[in-house]
Design an enzyme around this catalytic site. Structure first.
Site, PDB file in Angstrom:
ATOM      1  CB  ALA A 149      -7.280 -13.578  18.950  1.00 28.16           C
ATOM      2  CB  ALA A 178     -14.093  -5.281   8.272  1.00 30.97           C
ATOM      3  CD  GLU A 180      -7.759   8.679  -3.043  1.00 31.52           C
ATOM      4  OE1 GLU A 180      -7.648   9.198  -1.850  1.00 31.52           O
ATOM      5  OE2 GLU A 180      -7.269   7.368  -3.021  1.00 31.52           O
ATOM      6  CD  GLN A 192      -3.638  10.785   5.927  1.00 25.43           C
ATOM      7  OE1 GLN A 192      -3.004  11.178   4.772  1.00 25.43           O
ATOM      8  NE2 GLN A 192      -2.820  11.208   7.005  1.00 25.43           N
ATOM      9  CB  SER A 205      -8.636  -0.320   1.910  1.00 26.39           C
ATOM     10  OG  SER A 205      -8.349   0.898   1.749  1.00 26.39           O
ATOM     11  CG  LEU A 206     -11.773   2.764   4.587  1.00 21.67           C
ATOM     12  CD1 LEU A 206     -12.034   4.224   4.892  1.00 21.67           C
ATOM     13  CD2 LEU A 206     -11.697   1.884   6.055  1.00 21.67           C
ATOM     14  CG  HIS A 264       0.791   5.424   0.699  1.00 24.18           C
ATOM     15  ND1 HIS A 264       1.282   6.584   0.550  1.00 24.18           N
ATOM     16  CD2 HIS A 264      -0.556   5.430   0.652  1.00 24.18           C
ATOM     17  CE1 HIS A 264       0.100   7.212   0.229  1.00 24.18           C
ATOM     18  NE2 HIS A 264      -0.906   6.576   0.216  1.00 24.18           N
ATOM     19  NE  ARG A 297      -2.293   4.093  -2.747  1.00 28.02           N
ATOM     20  CZ  ARG A 297      -3.185   3.881  -1.432  1.00 28.02           C
ATOM     21  NH1 ARG A 297      -3.211   2.804  -0.934  1.00 28.02           N
ATOM     22  NH2 ARG A 297      -3.967   5.078  -1.162  1.00 28.02           N
ATOM     23  CB  SER A 340     -12.739  -2.838  17.275  1.00 23.83           C
ATOM     24  OG  SER A 340     -11.460  -2.384  17.449  1.00 23.83           O
ATOM     25  CG  HIS A 354      -0.308   1.851   2.876  1.00 25.94           C
ATOM     26  ND1 HIS A 354      -0.765   2.624   3.931  1.00 25.94           N
ATOM     27  CD2 HIS A 354      -1.566   2.050   2.178  1.00 25.94           C
ATOM     28  CE1 HIS A 354      -1.939   3.191   3.877  1.00 25.94           C
ATOM     29  NE2 HIS A 354      -2.363   2.697   2.685  1.00 25.94           N
ATOM     30  CG  ASP A 392      -2.439 -10.207  15.765  1.00 23.21           C
ATOM     31  OD1 ASP A 392      -1.190 -10.544  15.964  1.00 23.21           O
ATOM     32  OD2 ASP A 392      -2.984  -9.232  16.448  1.00 23.21           O
ATOM     33  NE  ARG A 432      -5.505  -0.916  -0.298  1.00 24.43           N
ATOM     34  CZ  ARG A 432      -5.528   0.321  -0.152  1.00 24.43           C
ATOM     35  NH1 ARG A 432      -6.638   1.061  -0.847  1.00 24.43           N
ATOM     36  NH2 ARG A 432      -4.672   1.154   0.591  1.00 24.43           N
TER      37      ARG A 432
END
Length: 536
Positions: A162, A19, A121, A50, A391-392, A244, A290, A16, A351, A223, A386
């Site tokens: 699941a 994605a 960033e 954040q 990511s988002l 991170h 990173r 939830s 992270h 999972d 990454r």
């Protein structure tokens, strides 16, 4: 017995976060969708993000530049076509969030025509990070949950784990092998239930909880990766675990993240004596990717025998700090740390999982009827490391592209008939749960020690031997006793740990997040590490 129609849907989305909810909202215009959350509907990695979301909104920036920055951060291992696909679709997917009510910060908050305030960033050559103060993930998650709760075609169900996917061939259904549902441990009813769906989507996030120290919430237990592997899907690049660089070092807040946006706005890293060290490691200093920053911090901690390093933005005006980082400022103040005056103690922490379940441009896995989107997946976007705030973005772009694919083809998928129920006739209640807690602690500690920021062949071999022993113990326990959340998470984590170590052992080089002392240099040709379930 057969499953109840109550647990039947066109699409079952497990997870939830950004994605899963983005996909659900796009599908619900024409389909019945169920979204399962392992804890409360808000809980997950999205909530704690954040920094922000990378997208080209400034006229001095370009998609080509976003692509190039991503490829550089990825250490030569990104799939260029995938990177171009994501960067090219970033703006309209972020605009979809804006249209749905996400309040990204503007340069002039009171002006409706003001430009969005963009931050920069590590690894980015331009300011292109849209953000909502320093709690972008919370704004995204709360907005999407609010929209989903109001939608008549979406059911949100909490406290569900699941267990495994249901494949047609394993229950004797004719035709091509496909996923037709899932067995779900419903903690509200303390029972494993059969859920059927014409399409199942894994949006379960990453696996950073496999490590002793992590920025991730407890639900990030790998999972979806383990479940997809058991169902016959390939996985890739699981050796690339992003640490991170700046997790708060404090006994009362062990997984609190200090956003990379702090360094983007001028924060510097210091040794305990107050001297800077990042310029000694990379000309980009605190704005290096990173993997470089995390290794530099790890190196200095080990060289000096120090428990932590320090992040300092106190040279900036206090009002600027409070306005741009209200969440961080408030959290630190509850711990007796003043971000406007004090250098903050930090350490690297696990992270982000850069590898995962192999998917195509629409999130399709190797098995019909099964999709994977977000951090659970391997798309080729992140490569060996990454880039910050991608990511988002990946969640949103693949939520859109998977919806396009599912909407186009779902009507041709036949409805699913009755499925067998979960058989608990030959298991008992667990007698000693301490076994689970002991194995959980041992697994996370050995992964931190042997599969951490710096690796060696001997450490990896040692890790794999012990993981194999833990797997045997956990499999025996799973066969004898009724399931629980802790058992299911431990079973999945030990499976993902094995896959991570096997990927690391297969990579005979150092690249990006995978730093191997026995192979300190990158190979001339970069290629993803791919594992298939039949290569045992």
């Amino acid at each position: 017995m057969t499953t109840s129609p109550e647990y039947s849907s066109d699409v079952l989305i497990i997870g939830s976060g950004a994605a899963g909810l983005a996909l659900a909202l796009r599908l619900a215009r024409t389909h019945q969708v169920i979204v399962l959350s392992k804890e409360s509907i808000h809980e997950g990695s999205t909530l704690y993000a954040q920094g922000g979301i990378a997208a080209v909104f400034d006229e001095t920036d370009s998609i080509a530049s976003h692509v190039e920055d991503t490829l550089i951060a990825g250490g030569g291992l990104c799939d260029r076509e995938t990177v171009t696909f994501v960067a090219s679709n970033a703006r309209h997917c972020v605009q979809w969030l804006i249209d749905n009510g996400v309040p990204f910060d503007k340069e002039s908050p009171l002006s409706p025509t003001a430009r969005y305030h963009l931050t920069r960033e590590g690894g980015h050559s331009h300011r292109r990070i849209l953000h909502s103060a320093d709690a972008t993930g919370r704004s995204v998650e709360n907005t999407l949950v609010s929209q989903a709760l109001r939608h008549p075609n979406i059911r949100l169900i909490e406290r569900c784990n699941a267990v495994d996917l249901i494949a047609s061939d394993r229950i004797g259904l004719p035709g091509k092998r496909r996923i037709v549902g899932a067995w779900i441990w419903n903690r509200n009813r303390e029972h494993v239930e059969t859920w059927r769906a014409r399409t199942v989507v894994l949006a379960t996030g990453g696996a950073a909880r496999v490590y002793q120290y992590t920025t991730n919430p407890d639900v990030a237990s790998g999972d979806g990766i383990a479940i997809a592997w058991r169902a016959g899907c390939r996985v890739a690049n699981l050796e690339f675990n992003q640490f991170h660089p700046t997790c708060l070092f404090h006994p009362q807040a062990r997984n609190f993240l200090l956003s990379e946006a702090l360094r983007g706005e001028g924060a510097v890293l210091k040794r305990p004596d107050g001297t800077r060290f990042m310029p000694d490691f990379d000309p980009r200093a605190e704005l290096a990717p990173r993997d470089i920053v995390a290794r530099a911090i790890d190196h200095e901690m080990k060289r000096l025998g120090a428990d932590c390093m320090f992040l300092d933005i106190s040279h900036k005006p206090a009002d600027f700090i409070r306005a741009h980082f209200p969440t961080i400022t408030e959290k630190l103040s509850t711990l007796g740390i003043d971000l406007t005056r004090d250098a903050v103690p930090i350490v690297p922490a696990a992270h982000y999982t850069c590898g995962g379940v192999m998917v195509d441009r629409h999130g399709r896995t190797d098995v019909d009827g099964l999709y994977a989107i977000g951090e659970v997946s391997y798309t080729g976007l992140h490569g060996a490391n990454r880039l910050a705030s991608n990511s988002l973005l990946e969640c949103l772009v693949y939520g859109w592209s998977a919806a396009e694919e599912i909407n186009q083809h779902l009507q041709a998928v036949p409805p699913v008939g009755d499925l067998p129920v979960w058989d608990e006739s030959r298991v008992d209640d667990a007698d000693e749960r301490v076994v689970i807690q002991h194995n959980w602690h041992e697994l996370r500690l050995l992964m931190w020690d042997y599969m951490g920021i710096v690796r060696t062949t001997r450490r990896l071999e040692r890790a794999l031997r012990r993981i194999s022993m833990l797997q045997q113990e956990i499999d025996e326990y799973y066969a004898l006793f009724r399931v629980s959340s802790d058992l299911l998470e431990l079973r999945n984590l030990v499976q993902v740990a094995e896959l991570m170590v096997r990927c690391a052992m297969a990579r005979k080089e150092s690249r990006g997040l995978h730093y191997q002392l026995d192979y300190p240099h990158p190979l001339a040709v970069a290629a993803p590490t791919i594992l298939t379930p039949d290569q045992r």
